[in-house]
Write a protein that holds these residues in place. Structure first.
Motif, short mmCIF file in Angstrom:
data_model
loop_
_atom_site.label_atom_id
_atom_site.label_comp_id
_atom_site.label_asym_id
_atom_site.label_seq_id
_atom_site.Cartn_x
_atom_site.Cartn_y
_atom_site.Cartn_z
N GLY A 127 0.81 -1.22 0.00
CA GLY A 127 0.00 0.00 0.00
C GLY A 127 0.84 1.26 0.00
O GLY A 127 0.51 2.24 -0.68
N ILE A 128 1.94 1.24 0.76
CA ILE A 128 2.83 2.40 0.81
C ILE A 128 3.45 2.66 -0.56
O ILE A 128 3.47 3.79 -1.06
CB ILE A 128 3.93 2.20 1.87
CG1 ILE A 128 3.31 2.18 3.27
CG2 ILE A 128 4.98 3.31 1.78
CD1 ILE A 128 4.24 1.67 4.36
N TYR A 129 3.95 1.60 -1.18
CA TYR A 129 4.58 1.77 -2.50
C TYR A 129 3.55 2.16 -3.56
O TYR A 129 3.88 2.88 -4.53
CB TYR A 129 5.30 0.48 -2.91
CG TYR A 129 6.60 0.27 -2.18
CD1 TYR A 129 7.52 1.31 -2.02
CD2 TYR A 129 6.94 -0.97 -1.65
CE1 TYR A 129 8.71 1.13 -1.35
CE2 TYR A 129 8.13 -1.17 -0.98
CZ TYR A 129 9.01 -0.11 -0.83
OH TYR A 129 10.19 -0.31 -0.17
N LYS A 130 2.32 1.73 -3.39
CA LYS A 130 1.26 2.10 -4.33
C LYS A 130 1.01 3.60 -4.31
O LYS A 130 0.68 4.21 -5.34
CB LYS A 130 -0.02 1.34 -3.99
CG LYS A 130 -1.14 1.51 -5.01
CD LYS A 130 -2.34 0.66 -4.64
CE LYS A 130 -3.47 0.82 -5.65
NZ LYS A 130 -4.65 -0.01 -5.28
N LEU A 131 1.19 4.20 -3.13
CA LEU A 131 0.96 5.65 -2.98
C LEU A 131 2.25 6.46 -3.06
O LEU A 131 2.24 7.67 -2.83
CB LEU A 131 0.29 5.93 -1.62
CG LEU A 131 -1.09 5.31 -1.38
CD1 LEU A 131 -1.54 5.61 0.05
CD2 LEU A 131 -2.11 5.85 -2.38
N GLU A 132 3.34 5.80 -3.41
CA GLU A 132 4.66 6.42 -3.35
C GLU A 132 4.74 7.74 -4.12
O GLU A 132 5.32 8.72 -3.65
CB GLU A 132 5.70 5.43 -3.90
CG GLU A 132 7.13 5.92 -3.80
CD GLU A 132 8.11 4.88 -4.31
OE1 GLU A 132 9.32 5.13 -4.22
OE2 GLU A 132 7.66 3.82 -4.81
N LYS A 133 4.12 7.79 -5.30
CA LYS A 133 4.21 9.00 -6.13
C LYS A 133 3.46 10.18 -5.53
O LYS A 133 3.74 11.34 -5.86
CB LYS A 133 3.68 8.71 -7.54
CG LYS A 133 4.54 7.74 -8.34
CD LYS A 133 3.98 7.50 -9.72
CE LYS A 133 4.84 6.51 -10.50
NZ LYS A 133 4.27 6.24 -11.86
N ASP A 134 2.52 9.88 -4.64
CA ASP A 134 1.72 10.94 -4.03
C ASP A 134 2.26 11.39 -2.68
O ASP A 134 1.71 12.30 -2.05
CB ASP A 134 0.27 10.47 -3.84
CG ASP A 134 -0.38 10.06 -5.15
OD1 ASP A 134 -0.12 10.74 -6.16
OD2 ASP A 134 -1.13 9.08 -5.16
N LEU A 135 3.34 10.74 -2.22
CA LEU A 135 3.88 11.03 -0.90
C LEU A 135 5.27 11.65 -0.99
O LEU A 135 5.99 11.42 -1.96
CB LEU A 135 3.96 9.74 -0.06
CG LEU A 135 2.65 9.00 0.20
CD1 LEU A 135 2.94 7.64 0.83
CD2 LEU A 135 1.75 9.82 1.11
N GLU A 136 5.63 12.41 0.03
CA GLU A 136 6.99 12.92 0.13
C GLU A 136 7.94 11.76 0.44
O GLU A 136 7.56 10.82 1.15
CB GLU A 136 7.09 13.96 1.24
CG GLU A 136 6.30 15.24 1.00
CD GLU A 136 6.87 16.04 -0.16
OE1 GLU A 136 8.11 15.99 -0.38
OE2 GLU A 136 6.08 16.70 -0.87
N PRO A 137 9.18 11.80 -0.10
CA PRO A 137 10.13 10.70 0.14
C PRO A 137 10.33 10.37 1.62
O PRO A 137 10.39 9.21 1.99
CB PRO A 137 11.43 11.21 -0.50
CG PRO A 137 10.96 12.14 -1.58
CD PRO A 137 9.73 12.80 -1.04
N MET A 138 10.42 11.41 2.46
CA MET A 138 10.61 11.16 3.89
C MET A 138 9.37 10.53 4.52
O MET A 138 9.48 9.75 5.47
CB MET A 138 10.97 12.45 4.62
CG MET A 138 12.43 12.84 4.48
SD MET A 138 13.58 11.56 5.08
CE MET A 138 13.22 11.57 6.84
N ASP A 139 8.20 10.86 3.97
CA ASP A 139 6.98 10.21 4.47
C ASP A 139 6.99 8.72 4.14
O ASP A 139 6.61 7.89 4.98
CB ASP A 139 5.74 10.87 3.86
CG ASP A 139 5.45 12.24 4.47
OD1 ASP A 139 5.99 12.52 5.56
OD2 ASP A 139 4.71 13.02 3.85
N VAL A 140 7.42 8.39 2.92
CA VAL A 140 7.52 6.99 2.52
C VAL A 140 8.48 6.26 3.45
O VAL A 140 8.18 5.16 3.96
CB VAL A 140 8.00 6.86 1.06
CG1 VAL A 140 8.29 5.39 0.71
CG2 VAL A 140 6.97 7.44 0.11
N TYR A 141 9.63 6.87 3.70
CA TYR A 141 10.63 6.27 4.58
C TYR A 141 10.06 6.01 5.98
O TYR A 141 10.22 4.92 6.53
CB TYR A 141 11.86 7.17 4.68
CG TYR A 141 12.85 6.74 5.73
CD1 TYR A 141 13.73 5.68 5.51
CD2 TYR A 141 12.87 7.37 6.98
CE1 TYR A 141 14.62 5.27 6.50
CE2 TYR A 141 13.76 6.97 7.96
CZ TYR A 141 14.63 5.92 7.72
OH TYR A 141 15.50 5.51 8.70
#
Length: 208
Positions: A165-179
């Protein structure tokens, strides 16, 4: 060991409730929760130190002393992870995307169930020792251990769903948020891993 487990239970109950609110965007009391978790972790450290200081080499125990201390260390790792997780979440309050809130909450509840099953197994140690490891008590402990592994497996599966789910939204999130989202998933799941390690110690002890 059971006194130390009591601190684990107190800490995990507090963390479990705090995580649900945090995941839903309610940070109102999280600083207080973080402070309380640190206090509990410190109290557990005192119990751990006292336990280590009162296990002389001449003391006879019904279980291997080295493995006993290893189990204590794994229990303590649950508290350490809970404390570190709470501080990390409190330092950077990463918003959990609405699409991921349900899976994050489901995962945290499975992790807490894993620890609860481990607690049940550890609580049974007293009965095991007092009855000289009779079959009925051994079988009951095995049931608790089975539940630990079952919940840990379900938690791992749910963590895989979280990561997808996180990777699915990766383009919509800030890199630090993904991390940070990935880090939260890892650290919460680590708690279940350490609970499983304690259960594995118990399984080895009753299989002697």
């Amino acid at each position: 060991l059971l006194d130390h487990m009591g601190k684990v239970r107190e800490c995990i109950d507090l963390l479990g409730e705090g995580l649900v609110n945090y995941y839903q965007g309610d940070y109102h009391n999280f600083s207080k929760i973080t402070k309380k978790i640190s206090e509990i972790e410190h109290e557990a450290d005192i119990i751990k130190s006292n336990l280590r200081n009162h296990l002389p080499s001449s003391l006879f125990m019904p279980v291997d002393k080295g493995k006993f201390m290893w189990a204590l260390r794994e229990q303590d790792a649950i508290l350490d992870h809970a404390d570190n997780l709470a501080h990390m979440l409190n330092m950077r309050r990463t918003k959990i995307p609405e699409e991921l809130q349900d899976v994050f909450i489901a995962h945290s509840k499975l992790v807490m169930k894993t620890v609860k099953a481990m607690e049940d197994a550890v609580q049974n140690i007293k009965d095991l020792v007092e009855t000289s490891f009779v079959k009925r008590e051994r079988d009951q402990t095995k049931e608790f251990i089975y539940k630990v592994h079952e919940f840990e497996y379900k938690a791992d599966t749910k963590k895989f769903d979280m990561t997808k789910g996180i990777y699915k939204l990766e383009k919509d999130l800030e890199p630090m948020d993904v991390y940070h989202l990935l880090k939260i998933a890892d650290w919460v799941d680590d708690i279940a891993d350490h609970a499983e390690n304690v259960a594995d110690w118990l399984r080895a002890m009753i299989a002697r």
